[in-house]
Design a protein around this motif. Structure first.
Motif, short mmCIF file in Angstrom:
data_model
loop_
_atom_site.label_atom_id
_atom_site.label_comp_id
_atom_site.label_asym_id
_atom_site.label_seq_id
_atom_site.Cartn_x
_atom_site.Cartn_y
_atom_site.Cartn_z
N UNK A 1 0.88 -1.17 0.00
CA UNK A 1 0.00 0.00 0.00
C UNK A 1 0.91 1.22 0.00
N UNK A 2 1.00 1.90 -1.12
CA UNK A 2 1.91 3.02 -1.27
C UNK A 2 1.24 4.32 -0.81
N UNK A 3 2.09 5.28 -0.46
CA UNK A 3 1.57 6.54 0.07
C UNK A 3 2.04 7.73 -0.76
N UNK B 1 7.75 7.75 4.37
CA UNK B 1 7.10 6.69 5.14
C UNK B 1 6.05 7.33 6.04
N UNK B 2 5.19 6.48 6.59
CA UNK B 2 4.23 6.99 7.57
C UNK B 2 4.30 6.13 8.83
N UNK C 1 6.53 5.48 0.18
CA UNK C 1 6.27 6.06 -1.14
C UNK C 1 6.87 5.14 -2.21
N UNK C 2 6.46 5.28 -3.46
CA UNK C 2 6.96 4.41 -4.52
C UNK C 2 8.48 4.45 -4.69
N UNK D 1 5.77 13.48 -7.25
CA UNK D 1 4.73 12.54 -6.82
C UNK D 1 3.78 13.21 -5.84
N UNK D 2 4.32 13.92 -4.87
CA UNK D 2 3.48 14.60 -3.89
C UNK D 2 2.70 15.75 -4.52
#
Length: 93
Positions: free
Chosen positions: A9-11, A16-17, A23-24, A44-45
């Protein structure tokens, strides 16, 4: 990065979270990708309009996959098979 798209599950919004999602770019690095992140994390963001870490939406992931596939297709150089040409024959004198 392709395997990360399928397996994690990417963010967006951070590397990281607190739940351990990534992230990818970081996911690709952890899988052995040897490249500098460059402008990817910010792009990406910005693309996702992320103000804080959150899971990437299905649409965002589909677009990322399509862009990755397109970038790979552009770098493949097709090699044409050699053209068969008749051999020269020696003329008899």
């Amino acid at each position: 990065m392709f395997s990360a798209l399928d397996d994690e599950e990417l963010i967006v919004g951070a590397y990281t979270d607190r739940r351990g999602r990534v992230c990818p770019g970081l996911a690709a690095f952890r899988r052995g990708a040897k490249f500098g992140a460059g402008a990817f994390p910010r792009a990406w963001d910005d693309f996702a309009q992320a103000r804080r870490p959150r899971a990437a939406t299905q649409r965002e992931l589909e677009i990322l996959r399509a862009l990755l596939e397109e970038s790979l297709a552009e770098t493949v150089v097709p090699i044409a098979p050699p053209q068969s040409q008749p051999r020269p024959t020696l003329a008899k004198a």
